[in-house]
Enzyme design. Structure first.
Site, PDB file in Angstrom:
ATOM      1  N   HIS A  84      -3.848   6.697   3.389  1.00 16.79           N
ATOM      2  CA  HIS A  84      -4.206   5.441   2.715  1.00 16.79           C
ATOM      3  C   HIS A  84      -5.622   5.052   3.129  1.00 16.79           C
ATOM      4  O   HIS A  84      -5.962   5.085   4.308  1.00 16.79           O
ATOM      5  CB  HIS A  84      -3.200   4.366   3.135  1.00 16.79           C
ATOM      6  CG  HIS A  84      -3.532   3.002   2.632  1.00 16.79           C
ATOM      7  ND1 HIS A  84      -4.034   2.785   1.368  1.00 16.79           N
ATOM      8  CD2 HIS A  84      -3.438   1.780   3.220  1.00 16.79           C
ATOM      9  CE1 HIS A  84      -4.233   1.487   1.201  1.00 16.79           C
ATOM     10  NE2 HIS A  84      -3.890   0.862   2.306  1.00 16.79           N
ATOM     11  N   ASN A 111     -10.163  -0.592  -0.247  1.00 15.74           N
ATOM     12  CA  ASN A 111      -8.712  -0.485  -0.150  1.00 15.74           C
ATOM     13  C   ASN A 111      -8.107  -0.890  -1.490  1.00 15.74           C
ATOM     14  O   ASN A 111      -8.188  -2.048  -1.885  1.00 15.74           O
ATOM     15  CB  ASN A 111      -8.230  -1.418   0.982  1.00 15.74           C
ATOM     16  CG  ASN A 111      -6.722  -1.404   1.161  1.00 15.74           C
ATOM     17  OD1 ASN A 111      -5.993  -0.884   0.324  1.00 15.74           O
ATOM     18  ND2 ASN A 111      -6.267  -1.996   2.250  1.00 15.74           N
ATOM     19  N   CYS A 131       0.815  -1.222   0.000  1.00 13.24           N
ATOM     20  CA  CYS A 131       0.000   0.000   0.000  1.00 13.24           C
ATOM     21  C   CYS A 131       0.849   1.272   0.000  1.00 13.24           C
ATOM     22  O   CYS A 131       0.356   2.350  -0.343  1.00 13.24           O
ATOM     23  CB  CYS A 131      -0.929   0.014   1.207  1.00 13.24           C
ATOM     24  SG  CYS A 131      -1.931  -1.469   1.284  1.00 13.24           S
TER      25      CYS A 131
HETATM   26  N1  ACO Z   1     -18.329  -9.994   7.908  1.00 16.11           N
HETATM   27  C1  ACO Z   1     -18.786 -10.354   9.117  1.00 16.11           C
HETATM   28  N2  ACO Z   1     -17.979 -10.692  10.138  1.00 16.11           N
HETATM   29  C2  ACO Z   1     -16.651 -10.633   9.912  1.00 16.11           C
HETATM   30  C3  ACO Z   1     -16.114 -10.265   8.667  1.00 16.11           C
HETATM   31  C4  ACO Z   1     -17.007  -9.930   7.643  1.00 16.11           C
HETATM   32  N3  ACO Z   1     -16.600  -9.555   6.420  1.00 16.11           N
HETATM   33  N4  ACO Z   1     -14.772 -10.301   8.755  1.00 16.11           N
HETATM   34  C5  ACO Z   1     -14.476 -10.677  10.004  1.00 16.11           C
HETATM   35  N5  ACO Z   1     -15.590 -10.889  10.701  1.00 16.11           N
HETATM   36  C6  ACO Z   1     -15.726 -11.312  12.089  1.00 16.11           C
HETATM   37  C7  ACO Z   1     -14.527 -12.060  12.572  1.00 16.11           C
HETATM   38  O1  ACO Z   1     -14.636 -13.428  12.228  1.00 16.11           O
HETATM   39  C8  ACO Z   1     -14.603 -11.841  14.075  1.00 16.11           C
HETATM   40  O2  ACO Z   1     -15.548 -12.752  14.602  1.00 16.11           O
HETATM   41  P1  ACO Z   1     -15.276 -13.463  16.036  1.00 16.11           P
HETATM   42  O3  ACO Z   1     -15.206 -12.323  17.021  1.00 16.11           O
HETATM   43  O4  ACO Z   1     -16.461 -14.324  16.182  1.00 16.11           O
HETATM   44  O5  ACO Z   1     -13.979 -14.171  15.868  1.00 16.11           O
HETATM   45  C9  ACO Z   1     -15.196 -10.425  14.187  1.00 16.11           C
HETATM   46  O6  ACO Z   1     -15.804 -10.147  12.924  1.00 16.11           O
HETATM   47  C10 ACO Z   1     -14.166  -9.340  14.491  1.00 16.11           C
HETATM   48  O7  ACO Z   1     -13.039  -9.558  13.678  1.00 16.11           O
HETATM   49  P2  ACO Z   1     -11.790  -8.601  13.749  1.00 16.11           P
HETATM   50  O8  ACO Z   1     -10.730  -9.080  12.808  1.00 16.11           O
HETATM   51  O9  ACO Z   1     -11.403  -8.339  15.149  1.00 16.11           O
HETATM   52  O10 ACO Z   1     -12.434  -7.271  13.140  1.00 16.11           O
HETATM   53  P3  ACO Z   1     -11.819  -5.832  13.152  1.00 16.11           P
HETATM   54  O11 ACO Z   1     -12.718  -4.936  13.886  1.00 16.11           O
HETATM   55  O12 ACO Z   1     -10.359  -5.801  13.499  1.00 16.11           O
HETATM   56  O13 ACO Z   1     -11.931  -5.437  11.606  1.00 16.11           O
HETATM   57  C11 ACO Z   1     -10.542  -5.354   9.636  1.00 16.11           C
HETATM   58  C12 ACO Z   1     -11.268  -6.233  10.644  1.00 16.11           C
HETATM   59  C13 ACO Z   1     -11.589  -4.538   8.906  1.00 16.11           C
HETATM   60  C14 ACO Z   1      -9.780  -6.216   8.648  1.00 16.11           C
HETATM   61  C15 ACO Z   1      -9.594  -4.392  10.377  1.00 16.11           C
HETATM   62  O14 ACO Z   1      -8.824  -5.104  11.305  1.00 16.11           O
HETATM   63  C16 ACO Z   1      -8.659  -3.648   9.452  1.00 16.11           C
HETATM   64  O15 ACO Z   1      -9.055  -2.811   8.667  1.00 16.11           O
HETATM   65  N6  ACO Z   1      -7.341  -3.880   9.581  1.00 16.11           N
HETATM   66  C17 ACO Z   1      -6.325  -3.156   8.822  1.00 16.11           C
HETATM   67  C18 ACO Z   1      -6.272  -3.497   7.395  1.00 16.11           C
HETATM   68  C19 ACO Z   1      -5.213  -2.608   6.728  1.00 16.11           C
HETATM   69  O16 ACO Z   1      -4.954  -1.502   7.102  1.00 16.11           O
HETATM   70  N7  ACO Z   1      -4.547  -3.062   5.740  1.00 16.11           N
HETATM   71  C20 ACO Z   1      -3.543  -2.185   5.154  1.00 16.11           C
HETATM   72  C21 ACO Z   1      -2.725  -2.803   4.280  1.00 16.11           C
HETATM   73  S1  ACO Z   1      -3.571  -3.733   3.052  1.00 16.11           S
HETATM   74  C22 ACO Z   1      -2.341  -4.148   1.939  1.00 16.11           C
HETATM   75  O17 ACO Z   1      -1.174  -3.946   2.158  1.00 16.11           O
HETATM   76  C23 ACO Z   1      -2.753  -4.799   0.637  1.00 16.11           C
END
Ligand code: ACO
Length: 330
Positions: free
Chosen positions: A257, A287, A114
């Site tokens: 980003h 993203n 990214c």
């Molecule tokens: N729909 C429904 N539920 C979901 C989904 C979905 N699409 N995805 C995950 N969940 C569930 C999980 O299974 C978990 O369930 P559990 O509690 O029963 O285990 C719950 O939701 C919470 O999951 P988390 O991973 O803790 O969710 P979080 O609030 O952290 O959000 C996310 C996840 C959106 C991926 C976030 O962590 C994020 O944006 N992280 C950063 C990503 C980023 O910045 N990437 C940058 C680089 S990308 C690159 O380099 C190509």
């Protein structure tokens, strides 16, 4: 004598295909409510069959060249930040050079996920300041849906396709107040496993036997990435501000980003930045990795949000980990 590097034109391209949250509800166990509240994303663009990363760059580059009054033949270097190259060999920059008909240009891909566009901007700045080149195309481009695992709800709701770019050129009028005022790039390879594609490289080639593991597609520990993203982008912004002798109050627009609206909010808070100065378009594109900052930059240009004299702070963070920031005065 050190030359000044300026951005003389920007462009972007996103494919027409739209994948909405409702579409994703039919593919994996997710909901529009979950995606919007956790990420801010409502839809993302997806490429048509046969559309490659280089095609995105060519379309975006044509807009940037036109705006800058330059011709493809003026380009002395083409730098493409991408983790989704057309091929492993040749580089996407080579393909772009051929399609644009830019025969003079040196060709280079940057694999900084990214942060690819910011890395390209930092490199372009250095090459121009050193007097090596006068005119460089810097692009961030991804066909990210080509490496997205549509069986993994943790990641497939996040990603989209597109490209943004900038023409970085030597200032002709010697104006010391304008241009790329600062750039900072950094990384931490110890955290590579948190966002990776473990299969398909020279270490573990993709085979019929390991195909089902889906290791050739993007894997991410989102929660861990989140923490590092906020911390490192904020730190990098402070480093660029210090380099330019500015404080956050001197910045007119922040383009972070577009990975997650909660990361963007947390970053603004950590920087004590006015949230109204933060540009957000994640709801429409998701993203797009290295393309996200330059797409946002060009949208802000097209919308007339960026006016002459404004200072824009851009920052990105991604797999590697790799991150960075840059400050540009237009
Ligand atoms: N729909 C429904 N539920 C979901 C989904 C979905 N699409 N995805 C995950 N969940 C569930 C999980 O299974 C978990 O369930 P559990 O509690 O029963 O285990 C719950 O939701 C919470 O999951 P988390 O991973 O803790 O969710 P979080 O609030 O952290 O959000 C996310 C996840 C959106 C991926 C976030 O962590 C994020 O944006 N992280 C950063 C990503 C980023 O910045 N990437 C940058 C680089 S990308 C690159 O380099 C190509």
């Amino acid at each position: 004598m050190t030359h000044r590097a300026v951005i003389v034109g920007t462009g972007h391209y996103t494919p027409d295909g739209i994948l909405t949250n409702a579409d994703l509800e039919r593919i994996v166990d997710t909901s529009d409510e979950w995606i919007v509240s956790r990420t801010g994303i409502r839809e993302r663009r997806i490429r048509a069959n046969g559309e490659a990363t280089s095609d995105f760059v060519v379309s975006a580059a044509r807009e940037a060249l036109e705006k800058s009054g330059k011709q493809p033949a003026d380009l002395e270097a083409i730098i493409v930040g991408t983790v989704t190259p057309d091929y492993r060999l040749p580089s996407t920059a080579c393909v772009v050079q051929q399609k644009l008909d830019a025969p003079k240009a040196a060709v280079l891909d940057i694999a900084a996920a990214c942060a690819g566009f910011i890395y390209g901007l930092a490199l372009g700045k250095a090459l121009v300041e050193a007097g090596m080149y006068r005119t460089i195309l810097v692009a961030g481009a991804e066909a990210l849906t080509s490496i997205t695992n549509y069986e993994d709800r943790n990641t497939c709701v996040l990603f989209g396709d597109g490209c943004g770019c900038a023409i970085v050129a030597r200032s002709e009028n010697g104006d010391r107040d304008r241009g790329i005022l600062a750039a900072h790039i950094s990384g931490d390879g110890r955290l590579g496993d948190l966002l990776n594609m473990p299969i398909g490289g020279s270490k573990v080639p993709l085979t019929p036997e390991n195909y089902h593991e889906r290791g050739h597609l993007l894997h991410m520990d989102g929660r861990e990435v989140f923490k590092h993203a906020v911390r490192e982008m904020a730190d990098s912004c402070l480093q660029s501000l210090a380099q330019a002798g500015l404080s956050v109050e001197d910045i007119d627009l922040i383009i972070p980003h577009q990975a997650n609206i909660r990361i963007i909010d947390a970053l603004a808070k950590k920087l004590h930045a006015d949230r109204d100065k933060v540009f957000v378009n994640i709801q429409r594109y998701g993203n797009t990795s290295s393309a996200s900052v330059p797409i946002a930059l060009n949208e802000a240009m097209r919308m007339g949000i960026i006016k002459p004299g404004m200072r824009v702070l851009m920052t990105a963070f991604g797999g590697g980990f790799a991150w960075g920031s840059a400050i540009v005065r237009f």
